[in-house]
Scaffold this motif. Structure first.
Motif, PDB file in Angstrom:
ATOM      1  N   ILE A  60       5.393   6.226   7.928  1.00 10.63           N
ATOM      2  CA  ILE A  60       3.650   6.113   7.833  1.00 10.63           C
ATOM      3  C   ILE A  60       3.798   6.400   6.221  1.00 10.63           C
ATOM      4  CG2 ILE A  60       1.558   5.842   8.104  1.00 10.63           C
ATOM      5  CD1 ILE A  60       2.801   5.091  11.650  1.00 10.63           C
ATOM      6  N   ILE A  61       2.956   6.129   5.984  1.00  6.63           N
ATOM      7  CA  ILE A  61       2.407   7.087   4.570  1.00  6.63           C
ATOM      8  C   ILE A  61       0.942   7.358   4.922  1.00  6.63           C
ATOM      9  CG2 ILE A  61       1.721   6.137   1.685  1.00  6.63           C
ATOM     10  CD1 ILE A  61       3.751   4.475   1.814  1.00  6.63           C
ATOM     11  N   ILE A  62       0.785   8.831   4.888  1.00  7.53           N
ATOM     12  CA  ILE A  62      -0.284   9.683   4.821  1.00  7.53           C
ATOM     13  C   ILE A  62      -0.427  10.195   3.328  1.00  7.53           C
ATOM     14  CG2 ILE A  62      -1.619  11.333   6.540  1.00  7.53           C
ATOM     15  CD1 ILE A  62      -0.639   8.981   7.710  1.00  7.53           C
ATOM     16  N   ARG A  63      -1.847   9.661   2.984  1.00  5.33           N
ATOM     17  CA  ARG A  63      -2.630   9.934   1.690  1.00  5.33           C
ATOM     18  C   ARG A  63      -3.457  11.588   2.253  1.00  5.33           C
ATOM     19  NH1 ARG A  63      -5.213   6.521  -1.560  1.00  5.33           N
ATOM     20  NH2 ARG A  63      -6.102   6.093   0.251  1.00  5.33           N
ATOM     21  N   ILE A  64      -3.158  13.200   1.062  1.00  7.08           N
ATOM     22  CA  ILE A  64      -4.594  13.874   1.367  1.00  7.08           C
ATOM     23  C   ILE A  64      -5.297  13.974   0.450  1.00  7.08           C
ATOM     24  CG2 ILE A  64      -3.980  16.607   2.248  1.00  7.08           C
ATOM     25  CD1 ILE A  64      -0.999  15.784   4.067  1.00  7.08           C
ATOM     26  N   ASN A  79      -6.134   2.217   4.614  1.00  3.10           N
ATOM     27  CA  ASN A  79      -6.643   3.138   3.815  1.00  3.10           C
ATOM     28  C   ASN A  79      -7.493   3.852   5.063  1.00  3.10           C
ATOM     29  OD1 ASN A  79      -7.771   4.737   1.616  1.00  3.10           O
ATOM     30  ND2 ASN A  79      -9.771   4.095   1.463  1.00  3.10           N
ATOM     31  N   ILE A  80      -7.626   3.755   6.682  1.00  4.25           N
ATOM     32  CA  ILE A  80      -7.781   4.295   8.002  1.00  4.25           C
ATOM     33  C   ILE A  80      -7.685   5.944   7.576  1.00  4.25           C
ATOM     34  CG2 ILE A  80      -8.096   4.268  10.030  1.00  4.25           C
ATOM     35  CD1 ILE A  80      -7.311   1.608  10.091  1.00  4.25           C
ATOM     36  N   LYS A 102     -12.051   1.240  12.365  1.00  4.92           N
ATOM     37  CA  LYS A 102     -12.816   0.639  11.073  1.00  4.92           C
ATOM     38  C   LYS A 102     -14.053   0.728  11.406  1.00  4.92           C
ATOM     39  CE  LYS A 102     -10.765  -0.341   7.174  1.00  4.92           C
ATOM     40  NZ  LYS A 102     -10.371  -0.884   5.798  1.00  4.92           N
ATOM     41  N   GLU A 103     -13.883   0.074  12.770  1.00  7.19           N
ATOM     42  CA  GLU A 103     -15.170  -0.278  13.668  1.00  7.19           C
ATOM     43  C   GLU A 103     -16.138   0.377  14.029  1.00  7.19           C
ATOM     44  OE1 GLU A 103     -13.871  -1.909  16.899  1.00  7.19           O
ATOM     45  OE2 GLU A 103     -11.903  -2.446  15.941  1.00  7.19           O
ATOM     46  N   ILE A 157      -0.437  -0.959  13.594  1.00  9.61           N
ATOM     47  CA  ILE A 157      -0.223   0.986  13.890  1.00  9.61           C
ATOM     48  C   ILE A 157      -1.659   1.042  14.149  1.00  9.61           C
ATOM     49  CG2 ILE A 157       0.215   3.228  13.920  1.00  9.61           C
ATOM     50  CD1 ILE A 157       2.885   1.246  13.206  1.00  9.61           C
ATOM     51  N   MET A 158      -2.410   0.708  13.143  1.00 12.12           N
ATOM     52  CA  MET A 158      -4.008   1.169  13.087  1.00 12.12           C
ATOM     53  C   MET A 158      -4.719   0.010  13.201  1.00 12.12           C
ATOM     54  SD  MET A 158      -3.298   3.359  10.917  1.00 12.12           S
ATOM     55  CE  MET A 158      -1.624   4.926  11.701  1.00 12.12           C
TER      56      MET A 158
END
Length: 186
Positions: A60-64, A79-80, A102-103, A157-158
């Protein structure tokens, strides 16, 4: 470009624990509503296995993104945002507990019940990757023809807090698939 300035983690799916819920209709005075209750925790690699994604691509790619006084974590494809609940650090390993959603309706429930609604935790080594290395990873997945299965796995997953191994499976929107394909073709 903000993508290129960010740091990235490729978190192994077998370390990502996802909370799943079950929906139940309840009745009240002149009203019906749906409540969600915790059902079980699963390891995200189970979702990747369901979509037949090879183990080498189960990341899973996590952007920091680093801001002045804090870091913002989000999943690269959907982008969650990860609303961090707790972070523990020991040597070069970081454990992150977070809420994802996202809700808008989930915000009330997260505020009143900290254990409910899209809770994820994972352990990861602090081995950071660049934007180009992330794109190379996605290119390898695409070259081996697993990109659609990979994206469907990430979507479940997200976004799918009611994931069930046999039913209730989400598929990735075609626009998301095309956007990822365009990114890796550049």
């Amino acid at each position: 470009m903000k993508e290129e300035k960010a740091k990235y983690l490729l978190v192994p799916a077998d370390s990502v624990i996802q909370a799943l819920y079950v929906k139940e209709k309840e009745s009240g005075f002149n009203d019906n509503w749906v409540e969600a209750y915790w059902k079980e925790n699963i390891v995200s690699s189970e979702v990747f296995n369901r979509f037949n994604v090879p183990e080498e691509y189960q990341r899973i790619i996590i952007r920091i993104n680093n801001y002045l006084f804090n870091k913002k974590y989000n999943e690269f494809i959907t982008n969650i945002n990860f609303d961090i609940w707790r972070i523990y650090k020991e040597n070069n390993i970081k454990r992150i507990d977070a809420f994802i959603s996202k809700e808008d309706s989930d915000l009330h429930h997260m505020m009143s019940n900290s254990f409910i609604y899209n809770r994820v935790s994972f352990d990861t080594r602090l081995d950071y990757y660049s934007y180009s290395e992330v794109l190379d990873f996605l290119k390898r997945i695409d070259n081996d023809r697993y990109l659609k299965a990979y994206l469907d796995s990430i979507t479940n997953i997200m976004l799918n807090k009611y994931y069930d191994r046999d039913n209730n499976i989400f598929t990735t929107k075609e626009e998301t698939y095309e956007l990822v394909k365009r990114r890796i073709k550049k």
